[in-house]
Design an enzyme around this catalytic site. Sequence first.
Site, PDB file in Angstrom:
ATOM      1  N   PHE A 222      36.253  14.543  25.081  1.00 46.30           N
ATOM      2  CA  PHE A 222      36.660  15.571  26.047  1.00 46.30           C
ATOM      3  C   PHE A 222      38.152  15.546  26.332  1.00 46.30           C
ATOM      4  CE2 PHE A 222      32.309  14.095  27.265  1.00 46.30           C
ATOM      5  CZ  PHE A 222      31.621  15.161  26.724  1.00 46.30           C
ATOM      6  N   GLU A 226      42.153  11.235  23.528  1.00 48.85           N
ATOM      7  CA  GLU A 226      43.191  11.772  22.649  1.00 48.85           C
ATOM      8  C   GLU A 226      44.378  10.809  22.636  1.00 48.85           C
ATOM      9  OE1 GLU A 226      44.333  15.932  23.152  1.00 48.85           O
ATOM     10  OE2 GLU A 226      46.137  15.595  21.982  1.00 48.85           O
ATOM     11  N   ARG A 304      50.561  24.431  28.103  1.00 49.10           N
ATOM     12  CA  ARG A 304      49.380  25.280  27.893  1.00 49.10           C
ATOM     13  C   ARG A 304      49.003  26.035  29.176  1.00 49.10           C
ATOM     14  NH1 ARG A 304      45.380  26.437  23.965  1.00 49.10           N
ATOM     15  NH2 ARG A 304      46.036  24.923  22.411  1.00 49.10           N
ATOM     16  N   GLU A 706      36.798  24.224  23.491  1.00 50.16           N
ATOM     17  CA  GLU A 706      37.329  24.341  24.843  1.00 50.16           C
ATOM     18  C   GLU A 706      37.061  25.671  25.551  1.00 50.16           C
ATOM     19  OE1 GLU A 706      41.177  23.078  23.158  1.00 50.16           O
ATOM     20  OE2 GLU A 706      41.382  21.833  24.934  1.00 50.16           O
TER      21      GLU A 706
HETATM   22 MO1  MOS Z   1      41.583  18.118  23.774  1.00 51.35          MO
HETATM   23  S1  MOS Z   1      41.738  18.440  25.807  1.00 51.35           S
HETATM   24  O1  MOS Z   1      42.833  19.099  23.175  1.00 51.35           O
HETATM   25  O2  MOS Z   1      41.668  16.448  23.421  1.00 51.35           O
END
Ligand code: MOS
Length: 749
Positions: A222, A226, A304, A706
């Site tokens: 989610f 990242e 963004r 998303e």
């Molecule tokens: Mo996603 S919120 O682009 O890891």
Amino acid sequence: MKNIDSYGHVRGESLFIDDINVQQNTLLGLVFDSPKAHGIIKKLDLTEAEQIEGVIKIFTYKDIPGENQIGGIIADEPLLAEKEVHFVGQPIAFIVASSDSIAKKARALIKIEIDELPVITRAKEAAEKKHIIGTPRTFNLGNTTKAFDKCAFIFEDDVFTNGQEHLYLETQGAYAVPTENNCIKVTSSTQGPTQVQKAIAKVLGIGMHIIEVDVIRLGGGFGGKEDQATPWATLTALASYLLKKPVKFVLNRHDDLRMTGKRHPYESNFKIGLSKDLKIIAFEADFYQNAGAAADLSPAVAERTLFHATNSYFVENVKTSVYSCRTNLPPNTAFRGFGGPQGMFVIEAAIAKAANEIGVTSKEIQEANLLQENDVLSFGQIMTQTEATSSWNTALQNFNYKKLVKQVDEFNKENNDYKKGIALMPICFGISFTNTPMNHARALVHVYQDGTVGISTAAVEMGQGVNTKMLQIAVQTFAIAADKVKLETTNTTRVANTSPSAASATADLNGKALLKACLAIVGRLKTAAAEDLKVNEEEVSFQNELVYVNGKKSKLTWKALISKAMLARIALSEKAHYATPEIHFDKTIEKGHPFSYHVYGTAIITTTVDCTRGTYTFDAIKIVHDYGKSMSEGIDLGQVEGALAQGIGWMTMEEISYDNKGRLLSNALSTYKVPDIFSIADEIEVIPLETTGNEMAILKSKAVGEPPLMYGIGAYFAIQNAIKAYNPDYKLKFHAPMTPEKVLMSLYQ
Ligand code: MOS
């Protein structure tokens, strides 16, 4: 095709970090973190902890051979705190012990003295004190100052959206083992294997080639993995590399909740100007993003927000600014939507405010301003294949919106203890990493000599079903059965220099690279088949594991062809690279064409509020969603439903709470409410929008991760409308999440 992970998941056979069969004598890691949100470390006393039998070593920043730095966009984040701490949960030391319980015992015996410094937990407070990360950004279109002079209506207000805990089922973790010649292999639960590899190289002061990062799959990401899988993998690698022993570290839930960043809370304000016929002539907004104590991905998330600040509306004059504010909270990070939802909530709030003041419905304003073909967004992208109106109209017609409104009105006339509310939520979400250089991927395909196939890409499977989509591409291109294709783990030695699996773009980027690789092999095989069958290459095709000539079966099987190709020394492997064409963005003027395409849709949400208790249920959520041409309807529907639930959670119940000392109060699932099956509508209907699809999407199947989260914003406004039906004096507020407590207060305001 079924999701290829279903079978393993249901039987408990799928492997996550904690399921790996570890080597003998694997050591266990545990982080000692800051108990204070801001201060100077006066004394760190490890002596008692170090004396416990089974404690192998306690690492501090002093043990780091390379750079003590893991910041991605900005180098402002030490792996282990040195002199100063900046948030509760900041890693200070890494305990390595022979067992988990010994590590815990040791942690309790570490003594620390901190001279406390002032703590900032709110974004605007940080902004006032000029604690800004990077440079604020402003997107400008037309001239808002002049435009406001021409407006019939102007409204302003403040808006707040809270953070959100990722709550991936699998907590953060990694497993590092030394390999020959002083090399190291790290299995990480990360969305960004290359990010992990790079950070480890920097911290250890060694080359990236020394480090192999492998990702099996994630139990949810989610966005929370990242960038923020990196510290744990790096600590594990540091200990393993220096001790020459395998080291495993999986965070327990409480540590994970306390130490990791979340969705960014935003404090914002807007000014909206409309003409008499409800056209939005001018829109201004300032976004104060609570970035936490380090940059992490905040500047990209902030960007963004500006890209989505006008959602699916055309506004001629726009001025939006965003400030990443440094506070003493854990660094906030990527979360599904990546700043987009925070932007979109503000313009929806502005529309609701305007509608309420003017005495029309939000629907009338929304409808009057939907994006049309060739409209321009504030950053210069001209919108083509615009589906804002088509998805809106399809929703109104297919779900009989008029009838739904009538039902709500009638119910509200007849009932006083319960009130219903209805809201429409259109979405428009840009696909591509907004940082153009990140939009690339590679795939490696091997056809083995028995005709079976192995695939590696940079895609990380985190429950979103990307592996199934990759498999489909190979199966379809080679025309062989699914059980003849294997998806390999995501590994930096097979596919290098990867962008993280993020931005909803994973299937597009990796899928396009994979398709290219498969087609290259198919091209060579067609030549071989044509020679063997003495026909023209153009006549050859593959179907059901057979070679066809002019659409008719030949005697040559796929398997036999591969054997022959092998003998003829034809290359049966291929590596392909894909970089999204056409996209560009110039930050010096804040203009360009950053998105390869947009995803659209419209949701209609109805709710019933219990006006005695302030609780609410959602009666029905009806969505028209723009899948393009879905290549995997089951997986895509799963993404829409999951994102919707997560969006509703963010908007109506998930309440992150820190005290003014920067301590997380919502630190367990007893104090942090996430949506469950009862939180979702009794009735959910999702129908695909009829479109021609988009060539920039893999097999015309649009990105789906998303965008649907933002349908959840409609839940907030449906509740507002129900409150208004009960209490005509209610002054709209834009302070999410709209928890039952807030609903109750509003009903009797
Ligand atoms: Mo996603 S919120 O682009 O890891």
